[in-house]
Structure formats: structure tokens, C-alpha cells
Design a protein around this motif. Structure first.
Motif, PDB file in Angstrom:
ATOM      1  N   ASP A 290      16.017  -3.792   8.756  1.00  0.00           N
ATOM      2  CA  ASP A 290      16.916  -2.642   8.717  1.00  0.00           C
ATOM      3  C   ASP A 290      18.295  -3.068   8.215  1.00  0.00           C
ATOM      4  O   ASP A 290      18.897  -2.400   7.369  1.00  0.00           O
ATOM      5  CB  ASP A 290      17.022  -2.005  10.098  1.00  0.00           C
ATOM      6  CG  ASP A 290      17.976  -0.830  10.123  1.00  0.00           C
ATOM      7  OD1 ASP A 290      17.724   0.151   9.395  1.00  0.00           O
ATOM      8  OD2 ASP A 290      18.976  -0.898  10.875  1.00  0.00           O
ATOM      9  N   HIS A 291      18.783  -4.189   8.715  1.00  0.00           N
ATOM     10  CA  HIS A 291      20.089  -4.696   8.289  1.00  0.00           C
ATOM     11  C   HIS A 291      20.092  -5.002   6.786  1.00  0.00           C
ATOM     12  O   HIS A 291      21.021  -4.624   6.066  1.00  0.00           O
ATOM     13  CB  HIS A 291      20.455  -5.943   9.098  1.00  0.00           C
ATOM     14  CG  HIS A 291      21.787  -6.518   8.734  1.00  0.00           C
ATOM     15  ND1 HIS A 291      22.979  -5.920   9.098  1.00  0.00           N
ATOM     16  CD2 HIS A 291      22.121  -7.615   8.016  1.00  0.00           C
ATOM     17  CE1 HIS A 291      23.979  -6.638   8.620  1.00  0.00           C
ATOM     18  NE2 HIS A 291      23.485  -7.669   7.962  1.00  0.00           N
TER      19      HIS A 291
ATOM     20  N   ARG B  96      20.004  -1.769   4.710  1.00  0.00           N
ATOM     21  CA  ARG B  96      21.317  -1.115   4.689  1.00  0.00           C
ATOM     22  C   ARG B  96      22.276  -1.826   3.736  1.00  0.00           C
ATOM     23  O   ARG B  96      23.033  -1.185   3.008  1.00  0.00           O
ATOM     24  CB  ARG B  96      21.908  -1.065   6.091  1.00  0.00           C
ATOM     25  CG  ARG B  96      21.194  -0.095   7.002  1.00  0.00           C
ATOM     26  CD  ARG B  96      21.760  -0.171   8.430  1.00  0.00           C
ATOM     27  NE  ARG B  96      20.946   0.562   9.355  1.00  0.00           N
ATOM     28  CZ  ARG B  96      21.118   1.849   9.634  1.00  0.00           C
ATOM     29  NH1 ARG B  96      22.090   2.520   9.042  1.00  0.00           N
ATOM     30  NH2 ARG B  96      20.330   2.451  10.494  1.00  0.00           N
TER      31      ARG B  96
END
Length: 140
Positions: A103-104, A107
Motif C-alpha cells: 500500500d505504501h 501510494r
């Protein structure tokens, strides 16, 4: 979702965002429900007469009604307690950590990457999804 919200409200009244945070903490970050799943569930519980909402500083503070407390007590252990007793809890935590790392990275690519990099990032996600389903399609 329903059982988790009732379990939290059994402890004390809470705001919706506070419940999201609590569930995330109690599951070691493995599950952090979205507002899109929490607030409609709270609305349903309110319509069923299991919770009531009071305005406090412009925010809704949810608490169990007597009927809601009875249902929450019948449910027994909290959902995160049950999950913690499973043999594969470590694997669930490992997956949660991996998803958080992905997810990091996603993003970062979507916020700082070029148009071409964002397109490549989306393609990687689509391919990853296909590969995960192919794993399930393999014969055990």
C-alpha cells in the motif's frame, strides 16, 4: 463488522473513527475497516435499536441500547480475540504487514510517479491480482 462494533461499544461509547482505529490496533494492523463499511453498519444497528447516537461537539457518539448490550453479551468473545486463537494468526499478521508495505509503495508511485510510472504500477497490480487467483485455481 457488526460483531466488532458491538464488541467495542460493549466497552464504552465511541465515535465511528475511534472504532476504526481500535479495530486496526486490536488486529495488529491486519484489518482496518473503511468508513464505507463502518458507518452504514452503525446506521443499520441504530435502525435496529441496538445503538443510539448522540451529538457531541458536532460528532456522533455511539453507545449500546439495552437491547444492543444484550446482543453484544450473547456474542461472547470479541472477533479479534477469536482470530488471535487461530493457528494461522502469525500468517495473517505477516500478510497484513506485506499489504501495508505494498500500500505504501502504491501510494508513492501514484503520488510522485510520472503518468507512465502510474500506468505501469496499475498494470503490476492487475497482474498480481490475476496471479493470486491462479494460485487458487491450481490443484492442491
Amino acid at each position: 463488522m457488526r460483531a466488532s462494533l458491538l464488541a467495542l461499544l460493549r466497552e464504552r461509547p465511541m465515535h465511528g473513527y475511534e472504532m476504526i482505529t481500535e479495530i486496526g490496533e486490536r488486529t495488529g494492523g491486519v484489518w482496518r475497516p473503511s468508513p464505507g463499511s463502518v458507518y452504514p453498519t452503525l446506521q443499520l444497528l441504530e435502525e435496529e435499536g441496538l445503538v443510539k447516537a448522540n451529538e457531541e461537539s458536532g460528532k456522533k457518539l455511539f453507545e449500546l441500547t439495552e437491547q444492543g448490550r444484550a446482543e453484544a453479551e450473547q456474542a461472547g468473545a470479541s472477533p479479534w480475540d477469536e482470530a488471535g486463537r487461530r493457528d494461522d494468526w502469525e500468517a495473517v499478521q505477516e500478510v497484513g504487514a506485506a499489504l501495508a508495505a505494498v500500500d505504501h509503495a502504491v501510494r508513492q508511485v501514484m503520488m510522485t510517479g510520472t503518468e507512465e510510472q502510474r500506468a505501469k504500477g496499475l498494470a503490476v497490480l492487475a497482474e498480481t491480482k490475476k496471479k493470486l487467483y491462479l494460485i487458487l485455481a491450481e490443484e492442491a
